[in-house]
Every structure is written in C-alpha cells, then in structure tokens.
Motif scaffolding. Structure first.
Motif, PDB file in Angstrom:
ATOM      1  N   THR A 153      -3.670  11.115  -2.646  1.00  0.00           N
ATOM      2  CA  THR A 153      -4.141  10.110  -1.693  1.00  0.00           C
ATOM      3  C   THR A 153      -4.761   8.929  -2.427  1.00  0.00           C
ATOM      4  O   THR A 153      -5.660   9.096  -3.258  1.00  0.00           O
ATOM      5  N   PHE A 154      -4.274   7.743  -2.097  1.00  0.00           N
ATOM      6  CA  PHE A 154      -4.760   6.510  -2.707  1.00  0.00           C
ATOM      7  C   PHE A 154      -5.414   5.639  -1.633  1.00  0.00           C
ATOM      8  O   PHE A 154      -5.037   5.689  -0.461  1.00  0.00           O
ATOM      9  N   SER A 155      -6.380   4.814  -2.057  1.00  0.00           N
ATOM     10  CA  SER A 155      -6.928   3.783  -1.183  1.00  0.00           C
ATOM     11  C   SER A 155      -7.509   2.672  -2.031  1.00  0.00           C
ATOM     12  O   SER A 155      -7.885   2.885  -3.192  1.00  0.00           O
ATOM     13  N   ALA A 177       1.986  11.697  -8.672  1.00  0.00           N
ATOM     14  CA  ALA A 177       2.559  10.759  -7.696  1.00  0.00           C
ATOM     15  C   ALA A 177       3.664   9.896  -8.302  1.00  0.00           C
ATOM     16  O   ALA A 177       4.353   9.171  -7.569  1.00  0.00           O
ATOM     17  N   ASP A 178       3.815   9.944  -9.619  1.00  0.00           N
ATOM     18  CA  ASP A 178       4.754   9.080 -10.334  1.00  0.00           C
ATOM     19  C   ASP A 178       4.484   7.604 -10.004  1.00  0.00           C
ATOM     20  O   ASP A 178       5.389   6.841  -9.658  1.00  0.00           O
ATOM     21  N   GLY A 181      -9.649   0.400   2.407  1.00  0.00           N
ATOM     22  CA  GLY A 181      -9.904   1.760   2.849  1.00  0.00           C
ATOM     23  C   GLY A 181      -8.722   2.466   3.468  1.00  0.00           C
ATOM     24  O   GLY A 181      -8.810   3.651   3.793  1.00  0.00           O
ATOM     25  N   GLU A 182      -7.606   1.770   3.637  1.00  0.00           N
ATOM     26  CA  GLU A 182      -6.400   2.398   4.198  1.00  0.00           C
ATOM     27  C   GLU A 182      -5.858   3.419   3.210  1.00  0.00           C
ATOM     28  O   GLU A 182      -5.613   3.116   2.052  1.00  0.00           O
ATOM     29  N   THR A 183      -5.663   4.643   3.673  1.00  0.00           N
ATOM     30  CA  THR A 183      -5.160   5.684   2.775  1.00  0.00           C
ATOM     31  C   THR A 183      -3.638   5.754   2.849  1.00  0.00           C
ATOM     32  O   THR A 183      -3.042   5.567   3.907  1.00  0.00           O
ATOM     33  N   PHE A 184      -3.034   6.002   1.694  1.00  0.00           N
ATOM     34  CA  PHE A 184      -1.591   6.244   1.653  1.00  0.00           C
ATOM     35  C   PHE A 184      -1.354   7.364   0.645  1.00  0.00           C
ATOM     36  O   PHE A 184      -1.993   7.426  -0.408  1.00  0.00           O
TER      37      PHE A 184
END
Length: 342
Positions: free
Chosen positions: A82-84, A18-19, A73-76
């Motif tokens: 995928t991070f949260s 993801a850099d 809990g919001e994913t991005f």
C-alpha cells in the motif's frame, strides 16, 4: 520480512514486492515521483505516479509521458503493498511516499521542508518504522531564520535599490523558489519582471496557486523599464548576455547556501538571503524523532555526519545510502528547452 521493503540499486529506490521504483534516476517501467525537480523526476520511465498538482509540472518539463495523479493520503495498492503520498512542504506539489506491507511502514521524504511557506502544501508528519530522509543541510550551522524576517529584508533591499534607481535582480530556481519569492515579495514597491524560464513555470502553476502579476523580460524590454523594479531569474542566468541589458543592477541570491559568506563571493553575488526549501538541522532532527522510527537511512547531503549524530546522540539505527539526488545544488535550471524570449 526476508528482505527490506525498499532497497537501493543502480536505478533508484526499489520496492521488489510491488516492482515499483521511487524517484528512479534511470529509466524504469513504473516510478513514483515525489516532485518536479530534475534530480527526482527523470525522463524515460514508462509510467509515472505522482501528486495530481505535480502532473502538469512534470509534463511541462518531460513532455509526452504516461502519468497518473493521486490526491494527498489516497491509498493505492500494488501486489499487496500500500502506497500513499503526503505533503513534503519542499515546493508546490512535493510529496513524501508512505509504503506499507505486512504491518511494516517505510517513509521516503524526497526533499522536504518543515516551515510552512504559505504556498507549498505544509509538511505532514508520517509515523513509520523506517525513515529515508534527505539531509541536504544536515549540519548544526544550518538554522533558518523565520521566512517573514527574510522577506522583510528582501523587500527593504528592493526598496533601497529603487531609491538609487537600480534594477534588483534576485536569483532563485524556476520551480519552487521563484514561486515562493513571488508569493511574498511586496508588489506595491514596484513591478515584478521574470526571466522566461520562471515565467513559463509560473504560467503552468497559476491555475492551481495564487501569484501576483508578473511581466516577462523579452528582447523588447528596455533598460529604462526595469530601473527600480525587480527581476526574478534562475541562477543559470547570472553572468550571461541576458543580464547585461539591465545595467545598472544589484544582484542577490535566495538560497540556504547563503549561510556561508564564501558561497556568495564564489557566485559573484552582491547580497545573499538565507532562504531554503529544505529542512534545517533542527527540522531534520525534530522530524526524525517525531516519526517514531527505529531505523533511519540518510541520503543526499551531509549523510555521514547526520547519520553519525543519530547513532551516537539519539541512539538510532542510522546508516547512509548513495543516490543521484543532490538537493539544492541540483535544482539548477536547464533552460535549453525554455526560450526566455517567448
């Protein structure tokens, strides 16, 4: 995967796919920040990502930065990763970072605390394959007393000092510990005064959290105003000219390090209350077990001892990594930009 999802390099914890860095200690292009303490939120990144309640905190400390806020809990997703963010329970708005890619899940705790302190969002257990955990207090000697009992002791200490017409000075870090103290000390005993660094940070947090009324100590504050009342101050204020106007006073420190009597003597503190914003030995072990992880990376704290215990007693694949995080020792205030007399 050909390489680990997260690696440690000279700048911080890095996700190459993801850099993106997490809590980088040197300036980077994009950094996910777990919380507002100075060892985890450094100046100089081009872009910051953090929990939205942490945005005003790091803006207060770092100035004009480019930052985006996320909810729990919001994913991005960045380049397929995928991070949260999930509550770490350490201080207000502190996060763990969940990183998922091609079926593999890693969690970085930042700093965390398993006891619900009634102000920080309670710790959330996040299942994972690899767990990167702090172990600031990763020794069996560190076992916390429930905070209700600790605050009962603090309130009795304050009341006893009041009966002797002395000022009670209680030291705690201006971000996190101070607000926890404010939340639980008994305002019916007397008036709560604050050092400027604590008052400034509490003003940032008041729109989001509930605190009792406080009064800032200024140059115009008289010694007679303070007698019988309590003053919350950062550890850096101890021994300075600021404190001399408060004689007669009694000092105390709220810290996990107060477990060791020698720590209180070295700091020339009259009383120590064992109150930490980090997990104790049992909390660390329980969390590692309940995540279901196969691999553990221990950072900042008693890393070698903790990792050895995980390998030999729990059969886990555990190792250590060096970081520039220092846990509770690093939460010492830099008050040069926070004028206590304003």
């Amino acid at each position: 995967m050909s390489q680990p999802l997260l690696v440690f390099n000279e700048k911080g914890i890095y996700c190459q796919q993801a850099d993106v860095y997490i809590d980088a200690w040197r300036p980077v292009d994009k950094c996910i920040v777990t919380h507002g303490h100075a060892d985890h939120s450094r100046w100089g990144h081009k872009q910051y990502i953090t929990h939205h309640n942490n945005v005003p905190i790091i803006k207060h400390r770092l100035g004009d930065i480019t930052v985006s806020g996320k909810t729990w809990g919001e994913t991005f997703t960045i380049n397929g990763v995928t991070f949260s963010l999930h509550p770490a329970g350490h201080i207000v708005a502190s996060s763990q970072v969940r990183v998922a890619y091609k079926g593999e899940v890693w969690v970085f705790t930042g700093d965390f605390k398993t006891e619900n302190d009634g102000i920080a969002e309670p710790f959330e257990l996040v299942k994972c394959n690899t767990f990167i955990t702090e172990c600031t207090f990763g020794l069996p000697a560190f076992k916390w007393t429930p905070q209700k009992e600790v605050f009962n002791d603090i309130n009795r200490w304050w009341a006893a000092n009041q009966n002797e017409q002395k000022t009670s000075i209680l030291f705690g870090y201006s971000l996190g510990k101070a607000q926890r103290l404010l939340k639980h000390i008994d305002p019916t005993i007397g008036k709560i005064y604050t050092h400027g660094a604590i008052e400034n940070m509490t003003e940032v947090l008041r729109p989001m959290y509930d605190f009792p009324t406080t009064t800032r100590v200024t140059r115009d504050t008289k010694k007679e105003d303070l007698l019988g009342n309590i003053v919350l101050a950062p550890p850096s204020a101890h021994g300075g000219t600021w404190i001399r106007k408060m004689v007669p006073y009694v000092t105390a420190s709220a810290s996990g390090w107060m477990t060791f009597r020698g720590a209180r003597r070295r700091r020339a503190i009259d009383r120590g209350f064992v109150l930490s914003d980090h997990a104790d030995w049992d909390g660390l072990l329980r969390t590692v077990k309940e995540t279901g992880c196969e691999k553990v990376i221990a950072t900042h704290g008693y890393t070698d001892i903790f990792a050895k215990y995980l390998r030999e007693e729990m059969g886990l694949d555990a190792r250590t990594e060096k970081t520039q995080y220092e846990g509770e020792q690093a939460e010492i205030e830099n008050n040069k930009t926070e004028d206590s007399n304003k």
